[in-house]
Design a protein around this motif. Sequence first.
Motif: not given
Length: 479
Positions: A208-210, A418-419, A451-454
């Motif tokens: 997903k984009d912003d 996104v889950m 889900v994020t970068a970290t």
Amino acid sequence: MNANNTETIQPPRIPTDPRLPRLSEIKAFNDYMATGWGTPDRTPQVVQGAASAAAAHRGRLSEVLAGKTIVVGSGVAPVRNDDCDFLFRPDSNFYWLTGADIEDAILVLTPKAGGHDAVLYTPQPAYPGDPGFFADASHGELWVGAAPGAKEWSEALGIPVRDLESLQLPAGADQLVAGQFSGRQTERHQLGSSQELSRILSELRMIKDDWELIQLRSAVNHTVAGFAEVIREIPRAVNGLGERWLQGTFDRHARTHGNGVGYSTIVGSGKHAPTLHWTRCDGPVLADELLLLDMGVEENSFYTADVTRTFPPSGRFNETQRQVHDLVEKAHRAGLAQVRPGNRFTDFHHAAMEVIAQGLFDWGILPVSVDEALSPEGQHHRRFLTCGIGHHLGLDVHDCSRSSREAYSGAELAPGMVMAVEPGLYFHAHDLVLPPELRGMGVRLEDNVLVTATGSEVLSEALPIDASGIEAWMAEVQA
């Protein structure tokens, strides 16, 4: 009366001339209806940012399918009964590529050097001067309200828009087709369906984009607010209005604050809670039995949330209910901990299942060891949790389902996914392997997770997941 003392039914009276002229065939009426009308506001209803997001989406697709002609249809509303249709919702792939909510429209991407030219073909509305203005229930403005034309849609979407009747598609092996089409358009243009294009679109939509994340955050926030509205109505539901009152409460909220519900709202009380898709919602709400609510608001951009909590209508879990809820919560937390970049899609599933299997074994319910139950040849714990415990979320509640297995369940999680994570336990009232105190009890916890970068972010964290937190939240909402 006839000889058998039964009434003779007479056929209806038919006029001498059964063919009465239609309004559209009366010249004087047509001339009168063609004049004296102002111009209504025909500005299309396009969600802010949708057109620019769609342009970026077309660019991503173009990079993958250079040299291919791409055809995507929006579809038409399905028939509900006789001449009544359900509310129209555009095909998800069509909306992702256009940002437009237009029935029976077709997007054509024609290859060119460095990408594709996009042209959108839409049905021509019937305006004053056209008999269809008052005679066409599908396109006449007197029937459907102010209807944007090609010019208005082009200005709103930033792409050329033409009359659907002018569409001519070149036949050939380089044409890929997806989406939905009316029977007329399918026959006229000999449209098939490309599994390749559906798969590619599904896999592109995983990240997903912003702009999409803004839509999903809004959907989740509206859903959390909807849960509060439903909780306030539990006393009235218990007092006789039942499951459908709660279902209707949320559905009204979703229609008010978004396009509607993202899927059929599930309200399950007592023995109905273990039924995974209890959408009938035709039972009572029992004060002393658990109440499972699985609900999601679909935004006007068609992105949806998908959240589940299980509540004690009385405001307090009893000891057995809390024990089951605590085990599901433990499994849920184990699953959430595995949602992060680089982990496999199946990791959160297995983590939650290990907790469930161990808990059922500790209660003496499993007929085999935990290891045997978790083995591919066993899976005994799945008697009480036959569904998977997670899926992608986006324009569809089960988003990206046309992806390949390798790109979906066989893939690693990546930032932007996104889950929905949703372990549960479903103890059916007629399951005789269970002790009586567990029969007729269903518990599910479902959160929407980015889900994020970290790591990950639980978008629905405003709703507590622990039993004490749920009790306190209910008391606060109902105060």
